[in-house]
Design a protein around this motif. Structure first.
Motif: not given
Length: 178
Positions: A64, A68-69
């Motif tokens: 995170t 995130g990704q």
């Protein structure tokens, strides 16, 4: 072993893998985001350093903090760092990666400080001037500081050009005191 040596070794290995996979730009963005998270959220460091927190939770938190990704490479890197118990140096690893990446790509950080906001054209002109002097790419940041009254301060690498009204007034005051 020295904290700096460990950080640079891990960062160098990450950069080498990222280059081989052609993901160095994405990992660079993730490391910048992670470093900013460490700076903006001081509790992140104490949470990650907490030996009572499970490694899976630390990994989720770090993913995170990376935005995130995250790329599979960054996921594996975080897993390796946690597996080896080096999470306390992760902030320094991210900073080392950023430094190594910038050096490899000949990226210079520049900063323009003005008393009032400048137009995008002026900002671009200053950026191009720095790029021509450094023979590389410049990550440019602008800052408005009304205390300088007028003019500008330009900084990049170890160079600093202070053309602010504030500094000129200080020079005059110094001359008057003599």
């Amino acid at each position: 072993m020295d904290l700096g040596v460990i950080s640079v070794r891990y960062a160098r290995a990450l950069l080498k893998s990222a280059v081989e996979m052609n993901k160095e730009q994405q990992v660079y963005q993730e490391m910048q985001t992670l470093l900013k998270a460490y700076i903006d959220v001081p509790q992140l460091r104490t949470t990650i350093d907490n030996p009572m927190l499970e490694k899976e939770k630390k990994a989720e938190l770090l993913h995170t903090a990376c935005g995130g990704q995250v790329t599979p490479l960054t996921q594996r890197f975080i897993a390796l760092v946690l597996q080896e118990g080096r999470e306390s140096t992760l902030q320094f690893m991210a900073a080392s990666y950023i430094t190594l990446y910038r050096k490899q790509k000949n990226i210079t950080r520049g900063k323009l400080i003005t008393a009032a906001a400048v137009s995008p054209e002026t900002e671009e002109k200053m950026k191009r001037m720095v790029e021509s002097r450094t023979q590389g790419t410049v990550e440019f940041q602008t800052e408005v500081n009304p205390d300088i009254i007028g003019g500008f301060i330009l900084e990049y690498d170890t160079y600093r050009m202070d053309a602010s009204v504030q500094s000129k007034l200080r020079e005059v005051l110094t001359q008057l005191k003599k």
